[in-house]
Enzyme design. Structure first.
Site, PDB file in Angstrom:
ATOM      1  N   TYR A  20       0.843  -1.204   0.000  1.00  0.00           N
ATOM      2  CA  TYR A  20       0.000   0.000   0.000  1.00  0.00           C
ATOM      3  C   TYR A  20       0.883   1.260   0.000  1.00  0.00           C
ATOM      4  O   TYR A  20       0.577   2.248  -0.665  1.00  0.00           O
ATOM      5  CB  TYR A  20      -0.918   0.035   1.228  1.00  0.00           C
ATOM      6  CG  TYR A  20      -1.998  -1.016   1.303  1.00  0.00           C
ATOM      7  CD1 TYR A  20      -2.129  -2.002   0.334  1.00  0.00           C
ATOM      8  CD2 TYR A  20      -2.918  -1.023   2.369  1.00  0.00           C
ATOM      9  CE1 TYR A  20      -3.113  -2.969   0.424  1.00  0.00           C
ATOM     10  CE2 TYR A  20      -3.917  -1.991   2.462  1.00  0.00           C
ATOM     11  CZ  TYR A  20      -3.997  -2.970   1.492  1.00  0.00           C
ATOM     12  OH  TYR A  20      -4.976  -3.919   1.594  1.00  0.00           O
ATOM     13  N   ASP A 107      -1.291  -8.730  -2.793  1.00  0.00           N
ATOM     14  CA  ASP A 107       0.088  -8.423  -3.211  1.00  0.00           C
ATOM     15  C   ASP A 107       0.981  -9.636  -3.413  1.00  0.00           C
ATOM     16  O   ASP A 107       2.178  -9.503  -3.540  1.00  0.00           O
ATOM     17  CB  ASP A 107       0.726  -7.403  -2.256  1.00  0.00           C
ATOM     18  CG  ASP A 107       1.377  -8.043  -1.067  1.00  0.00           C
ATOM     19  OD1 ASP A 107       0.884  -9.095  -0.611  1.00  0.00           O
ATOM     20  OD2 ASP A 107       2.389  -7.503  -0.596  1.00  0.00           O
ATOM     21  N   GLU A 108       0.380 -10.823  -3.455  1.00  0.00           N
ATOM     22  CA  GLU A 108       1.202 -12.015  -3.672  1.00  0.00           C
ATOM     23  C   GLU A 108       0.670 -12.808  -4.857  1.00  0.00           C
ATOM     24  O   GLU A 108      -0.533 -12.882  -5.067  1.00  0.00           O
ATOM     25  CB  GLU A 108       1.180 -12.919  -2.436  1.00  0.00           C
ATOM     26  CG  GLU A 108       1.799 -12.293  -1.218  1.00  0.00           C
ATOM     27  CD  GLU A 108       1.701 -13.210  -0.003  1.00  0.00           C
ATOM     28  OE1 GLU A 108       2.046 -14.403  -0.117  1.00  0.00           O
ATOM     29  OE2 GLU A 108       1.262 -12.731   1.047  1.00  0.00           O
TER      30      GLU A 108
END
Ligand code: DGT
Ligand code: MG
Length: 549
Positions: A20, A107-108
């Site tokens: 973020y 985010d993965e």
């Protein structure tokens, strides 16, 4: 312990650094060298690496973070929109390297690049690995996995360079023969680094974890159950007999946990599709008043309905999750859920009506009261709502149906507009990718839809409601009333004047028919108007949308 048949795959796990915070720094580069925290309520959910040097950690209270870093700049991160969009862009970019991309949270991503490695292996001479190598590599396996993983590390480097150059993001990567080891490897060297783990070092990698709670997918409850039997270190877990594990965890779970502790993981990289559930939850200070619970749930529902509308499908099941505070044993203040089916007709309108929203709230409160006896004292510290079992929205109009496929694409290309050249997939995947994150949703990969060739900048989504497309019935009625009969199915339909013929020929026949009828209808109407008013009038129709201006 180590079966070479399990070494055949090459898996990369990619994790975006301080996600973020990076998105906010891209939006506002002046934040780049300042200590930055992303705030959600009174928590710093993540911080950039400048702030981390001061000791500002994920999930720290704002007040504590300010104490250790008085210059901390805080940006509100409660609106996930930009994070979601960046997340889609990352996945789209990764799909250039493999169809097998699985999203994990925002985010993965896991990529199975086994095929790509196989293709490249023949054209390569001696192979060097890129990035960090974990563990003692003096006794590497000779089944071929060493070369494959080294090549995998080159590809990982290429991917990370591309994400950096095209999206401005730094990432970490783990390269291994399975998802578990790749994920742990990824966390070993941060930020902006990558780590390769050869199969013979997997055991050592697991032992390097601080406790069993750090083993991915083991789960908080399992870690607690093991802790009750004094099993907290990975080594202790590895040495516990399978019989004892079965007693503690049950048969299936015991085997799964034992495999994890040894670094064994045969789970495939699953192509992410649309999420099976969309939900949100909020932890809060203990709430003990029913009215406040309802208010909180209403807020959650409003936020959730935005996500469901973005997803575009209609849910059939609603679930509520509640955490009750147990002051005698806060660790055991577990979550409880209840769910029920809901009518899909609640979602008939484009925007949910207040009446339907109230119906949903009533259902939610009934479910809540199944978990909590509101006549007695209660303390609720977490509330969650989610929708599951989705069905696609029915498409009634053939033209809208045709357009909606392109609109779906449009909604994705909107955010990718500036990046489309950099992320246009070399392989256009037919499968949509997904996320299992509650906030998540995804659309299909951006691809050049037929309507992009129209060369118009008009927004399809907004225009859809303006389109005066005749219904099928109306088309039939027009045919009957028309003096010019339509060409039969074996013949080409004439392209209306001023419409790009090349584009027209690409449209499905039904749409061509609608356009043709629309043109004639307009022409007839115009003729009548001209004769009545003595001048030409403008009508709003799909034809105007198609006409070269
Ligand atoms: P990293 O990977 O250690 O460099 O840092 P991040 O920030 O990428 O952390 P990660 O990968 O654990 O999580 C990705 C994003 O998810 C992060 O930027 C903010 C959000 N996030 C992480 N943990 C929490 C949490 O406990 N609550 C909430 N609301 N958001 C979280
Ligand atoms: Mg991250």
């Amino acid at each position: 312990m180590n079966n070479v048949n399990d070494h055949l795959r090459t898996i990369i796990h990619v994790d975006i650094d301080c996600f973020y915070a990076q998105v906010e720094m891209i939006k506002n580069p002046s934040l780049m060298n300042l200590p930055l925290g992303i705030q959600q309520k009174n928590i710093v959910v993540t911080s950039n690496y400048v702030a981390r040097q001061y000791g500002v950690q994920k999930c720290m209270k704002i007040s504590d973070a300010r104490k250790i870093c008085s210059d901390l700049v805080l940006v509100n991160g409660e609106d996930l929109h930009d994070y979601r969009q960046m997340s889609y862009n990352v996945t789209a970019c990764l799909r250039n390297y493999s169809d097998l991309v699985e999203r994990l949270g925002l985010d993965e991503n896991f990529l199975d690049i086994t095929h790509l490695v196989k293709e490249k292996l023949h054209s390569n001479g001696s192979i060097n690995s890129f990035g960090n190598v974990f563990g003692d590599t003096s006794m590497l396996c000779d089944c071929g996995c060493t070369e494959r993983l080294k090549l995998g590390s080159q590809i990982a480097q290429e991917i990370r360079d591309r994400l950096r150059n095209e999206l401005g993001l730094t990432t970490c990567a783990g390269i291994a023969h399975n998802k578990l080891i790749a994920k742990i490897a990824c966390s070993k060297n941060k930020p902006n680094k990558q780590t390769i783990v050869f199969p013979n070092c997997a055991y050592e990698l697991l032992l390097s974890l601080e406790s069993v709670a750090n083993i991915p997918w083991l789960g908080h409850v399992t870690a607690q159950l093991l802790a009750q039997h004094n099993i907290t270190k990975v080594e202790e877990l590895q040495n516990t007999s399978i019989d004892l594990l079965k007693t503690i965890l049950g048969c299936d779970r015991a085997k799964f946990v034992r495999d994890l502790s040894l670094g064994n993981d045969l789970s495939p990289v699953k192509i992410s599709g649309k999420p099976q559930s969309i939900g949100i939850e909020d932890s809060c200070k203990a709430i003990s008043i029913e009215k406040e619970i309802e208010e909180k749930l209403r807020q959650l529902l409003n936020r959730l309905l935005v996500l469901v509308a973005e997803d575009g499908r209609i849910p059939k099941t609603l679930k509520i999750t509640v955490r009750k505070y147990d002051k005698h044993n806060s660790h055991l203040s577990g979550r409880e859920s209840r769910q029920c089916n809901i009518s899909t007709s609640l979602f008939n309108n484009l925007k949910m009506t207040e009446v339907n929203k109230n119906k949903l709230i009533s259902i939610i409160m009934i479910l809540f009261k199944k978990i909590v006896d509101t006549k007695k004292t209660f303390h609720i510290t977490l509330l969650g709502l989610s929708f599951t079992k989705f069905v696609e929205k029915p498409n009634t109009n053939i033209l809208k149906k045709f357009l909606s496929r392109n609109i779906e694409v449009q909604s994705v290309t909107d955010f990718a507009n500036t990046r489309e050249e950099c992320c246009t997939p070399t392989k256009v995947a037919s499968t949509s990718y997904v996320l299992d994150s509650p906030e998540f949703e995804l659309g299909p990969i951006p691809k050049r839809g037929k309507f992009q060739k129209l060369g118009t900048k008009r927004n399809l989504t907004n225009d859809l409601d303006d389109i005066e497309a005749p219904s099928k019935l109306k088309v039939a009625e027009l045919r009957l009333n028309s003096s010019d009969s339509l060409p039969d199915t074996n013949h080409n339909i004439s392209c209306p004047p001023n419409v790009n013929e090349e584009v027209f020929r690409e449209l499905p026949r039904e749409v061509q028919v609608e356009l043709w009828e629309n043109y004639r209808q307009t022409k007839d109407r115009d003729k009548q108007l001209i004769s009545r008013l003595g001048k030409r009038t403008k009508t709003n129709s799909i034809l105007h949308y198609m006409i070269h201006k």
